[in-house]
Scaffold this motif. Structure first.
Motif, PDB file in Angstrom:
ATOM      1  N   UNK A   1       0.828  -1.207   0.000  1.00  0.00           N
ATOM      2  CA  UNK A   1       0.000   0.000   0.000  1.00  0.00           C
ATOM      3  C   UNK A   1       0.863   1.258   0.000  1.00  0.00           C
ATOM      4  N   UNK A   2       0.354   2.298  -0.642  1.00  0.00           N
ATOM      5  CA  UNK A   2       1.083   3.550  -0.789  1.00  0.00           C
ATOM      6  C   UNK A   2       0.259   4.715  -0.233  1.00  0.00           C
ATOM      7  N   UNK A   3       0.979   5.736   0.211  1.00  0.00           N
ATOM      8  CA  UNK A   3       0.388   7.036   0.526  1.00  0.00           C
ATOM      9  C   UNK A   3       1.309   8.078  -0.099  1.00  0.00           C
ATOM     10  N   UNK A   4       0.947   9.349   0.040  1.00  0.00           N
ATOM     11  CA  UNK A   4       1.698  10.408  -0.636  1.00  0.00           C
ATOM     12  C   UNK A   4       1.944  11.552   0.339  1.00  0.00           C
TER      13      UNK A   4
ATOM     14  N   UNK B   1       3.520  -1.235   8.625  1.00  0.00           N
ATOM     15  CA  UNK B   1       2.469  -1.567   9.590  1.00  0.00           C
ATOM     16  C   UNK B   1       2.359  -0.502  10.676  1.00  0.00           C
ATOM     17  N   UNK B   2       1.120  -0.111  10.971  1.00  0.00           N
ATOM     18  CA  UNK B   2       0.840   0.870  12.026  1.00  0.00           C
ATOM     19  C   UNK B   2       1.685   2.125  11.862  1.00  0.00           C
ATOM     20  N   UNK B   3       1.838   2.583  10.623  1.00  0.00           N
ATOM     21  CA  UNK B   3       2.687   3.744  10.348  1.00  0.00           C
ATOM     22  C   UNK B   3       1.979   5.035  10.771  1.00  0.00           C
TER      23      UNK B   3
ATOM     24  N   UNK C   1       6.157   9.104  11.253  1.00  0.00           N
ATOM     25  CA  UNK C   1       7.007   8.191  10.477  1.00  0.00           C
ATOM     26  C   UNK C   1       6.923   8.498   8.986  1.00  0.00           C
ATOM     27  N   UNK C   2       5.743   8.942   8.547  1.00  0.00           N
ATOM     28  CA  UNK C   2       5.581   9.317   7.139  1.00  0.00           C
ATOM     29  C   UNK C   2       6.446  10.526   6.797  1.00  0.00           C
ATOM     30  N   UNK C   3       6.571  11.454   7.748  1.00  0.00           N
ATOM     31  CA  UNK C   3       7.445  12.608   7.517  1.00  0.00           C
ATOM     32  C   UNK C   3       8.894  12.149   7.318  1.00  0.00           C
ATOM     33  N   UNK C   4       9.307  11.144   8.077  1.00  0.00           N
ATOM     34  CA  UNK C   4      10.655  10.598   7.913  1.00  0.00           C
ATOM     35  C   UNK C   4      10.799   9.934   6.545  1.00  0.00           C
ATOM     36  N   UNK C   5       9.751   9.224   6.105  1.00  0.00           N
ATOM     37  CA  UNK C   5       9.791   8.595   4.788  1.00  0.00           C
ATOM     38  C   UNK C   5       9.916   9.640   3.686  1.00  0.00           C
TER      39      UNK C   5
ATOM     40  N   UNK D   1       1.006  14.031  14.828  1.00  0.00           N
ATOM     41  CA  UNK D   1       2.102  13.160  14.454  1.00  0.00           C
ATOM     42  C   UNK D   1       1.876  11.697  14.774  1.00  0.00           C
ATOM     43  N   UNK D   2       1.061  11.403  15.809  1.00  0.00           N
ATOM     44  CA  UNK D   2       0.855  10.004  16.189  1.00  0.00           C
ATOM     45  C   UNK D   2      -0.395   9.395  15.563  1.00  0.00           C
ATOM     46  N   UNK D   3      -1.069  10.154  14.685  1.00  0.00           N
ATOM     47  CA  UNK D   3      -2.206   9.583  13.949  1.00  0.00           C
ATOM     48  C   UNK D   3      -1.696   8.580  12.910  1.00  0.00           C
ATOM     49  N   UNK D   4      -2.506   7.565  12.617  1.00  0.00           N
ATOM     50  CA  UNK D   4      -2.100   6.522  11.684  1.00  0.00           C
ATOM     51  C   UNK D   4      -2.384   6.930  10.240  1.00  0.00           C
ATOM     52  N   UNK D   5      -1.501   6.468   9.351  1.00  0.00           N
ATOM     53  CA  UNK D   5      -1.645   6.734   7.917  1.00  0.00           C
ATOM     54  C   UNK D   5      -2.426   5.594   7.281  1.00  0.00           C
ATOM     55  N   UNK D   6      -3.295   5.949   6.330  1.00  0.00           N
ATOM     56  CA  UNK D   6      -4.062   4.947   5.597  1.00  0.00           C
ATOM     57  C   UNK D   6      -3.691   4.965   4.115  1.00  0.00           C
ATOM     58  N   UNK D   7      -4.044   3.889   3.430  1.00  0.00           N
ATOM     59  CA  UNK D   7      -3.732   3.764   2.010  1.00  0.00           C
ATOM     60  C   UNK D   7      -4.299   4.940   1.212  1.00  0.00           C
ATOM     61  N   UNK D   8      -3.477   5.487   0.331  1.00  0.00           N
ATOM     62  CA  UNK D   8      -3.846   6.583  -0.582  1.00  0.00           C
ATOM     63  C   UNK D   8      -4.042   7.930   0.117  1.00  0.00           C
ATOM     64  N   UNK D   9      -3.667   8.018   1.391  1.00  0.00           N
ATOM     65  CA  UNK D   9      -3.688   9.325   2.051  1.00  0.00           C
ATOM     66  C   UNK D   9      -2.727  10.284   1.337  1.00  0.00           C
ATOM     67  N   UNK D  10      -3.083  11.577   1.356  1.00  0.00           N
ATOM     68  CA  UNK D  10      -2.182  12.616   0.863  1.00  0.00           C
ATOM     69  C   UNK D  10      -1.883  13.549   2.042  1.00  0.00           C
ATOM     70  N   UNK D  11      -0.645  13.538   2.497  1.00  0.00           N
ATOM     71  CA  UNK D  11      -0.238  14.347   3.642  1.00  0.00           C
ATOM     72  C   UNK D  11       0.362  15.649   3.115  1.00  0.00           C
ATOM     73  N   UNK D  12      -0.119  16.749   3.612  1.00  0.00           N
ATOM     74  CA  UNK D  12       0.396  18.061   3.180  1.00  0.00           C
ATOM     75  C   UNK D  12       1.107  18.743   4.344  1.00  0.00           C
TER      76      UNK D  12
END
Length: 262
Positions: free
Chosen positions: A186-189, A204-206, A210-214, A245-256
């Motif tokens: 699965x991917x997010x953006x 898992x449980x990202x 953690x997405x900011x680090x990615x 920051x501690x909220x979970x990311x879901x598939x196809x989310x777009x983080x701005x």
């Protein structure tokens, strides 16, 4: 860590891939066998199993072997040679040189996709190992499509969870005609003030942090204040919301990530 688990699965099971109980291989159309009879070199032959499931054997002609294991076929041919009075005691040996009937397709995000013969009892993890393991784009989720008694079913296996828990009873045995498909992970953006905007793999449980680090972390102008995610709801409508920051990311989310004004 995840890639290491996948590598360990492939490496461990690749060792097991070399051990085959040939006596359990079921013969079918397209299989090529090399036959020999102890003490009777003139009866040696190499023959292909026909679409009707028979092979041609010296003195006997067509012998029905489709659906038999090699061991059963050896006994049947030996019995026919003895019954026909050709030999007093016939010790037949069949060696499969091409196994065409019992092949499983391994597709999707594996290192060597293709069709692989099933020799003896094999399970999903065995075939993944033979196919070189799951590649860097692959998901933990593997689909197994199989047809039994005219009914086609689809099973989903979380291979990493299964191995971590040691629950190998959740691994399924495969047979010729089955399809193993490894999904893309699965991917997010992430976009805005990060060093590597674009798609990233969801672990898992990202969390958002953690997405900011990615995304390579914040740029000098970036801020974690006012982080937003655009996410589609069950009806497919995109909605934008503020997140922490501690909220979970879901598939196809777009983080701005916004630019700091201070």
């Amino acid at each position: 860590m995840k890639r290491l688990v996948h590598w360990m699965i492939a490496a461990t099971l690749a060792l097991a891939a070399g051990f085959t109980n040939a006596a359990e291989v079921v013969l079918g159309p397209g299989d090529v066998v090399k036959a020999s009879v102890y003490g009777s070199p003139d009866l040696a032959t190499e023959t292909r199993v026909s679409e009707a499931g028979s092979l041609t054997f010296p003195l006997l002609g067509e012998v029905q072997v489709g659906g038999l294991t090699t061991q059963q076929a050896e006994k049947k041919i030996g019995g026919l040679l003895e019954k026909g009075g050709y030999l007093k005691k016939a010790q037949v040996n069949l060696l499969i040189t091409t196994l065409a009937s019992q092949q499983v397709s391994v597709l999707g995000q594996v290192n060597r996709p293709g069709r692989y013969p099933v020799e003896g009892k094999r399970k999903v993890l065995d075939l993944l190992a033979i196919a070189g393991g799951v590649n860097a784009e692959g998901s933990d989720m593997v689909s197994l499509v199989r047809t039994r008694n005219g009914t086609t079913t689809r099973e989903t296996i979380d291979i990493v969870d299964m191995v971590r828990k040691g629950e190998l009873n959740r691994d399924y045995e495969v047979a010729g005609g089955d399809i193993i498909f490894v999904e893309r992970a699965p991917r997010a953006y992430i976009t805005g003030e990060v060093n590597r905007p674009g798609p990233f793999r969801i672990e898992r449980a990202m969390t958002v942090q953690q997405a900011l680090s990615a995304g390579g972390g914040l740029t000098q102008r970036g801020t974690q204040r006012g982080l937003r995610i655009t996410r589609k709801d069950a009806s497919g409508v995109a909605k934008t919301m503020e997140v922490k920051g501690d909220d979970l990311v879901q598939t196809d989310d777009v983080i701005t990530v916004k630019e700091s004004w201070f």
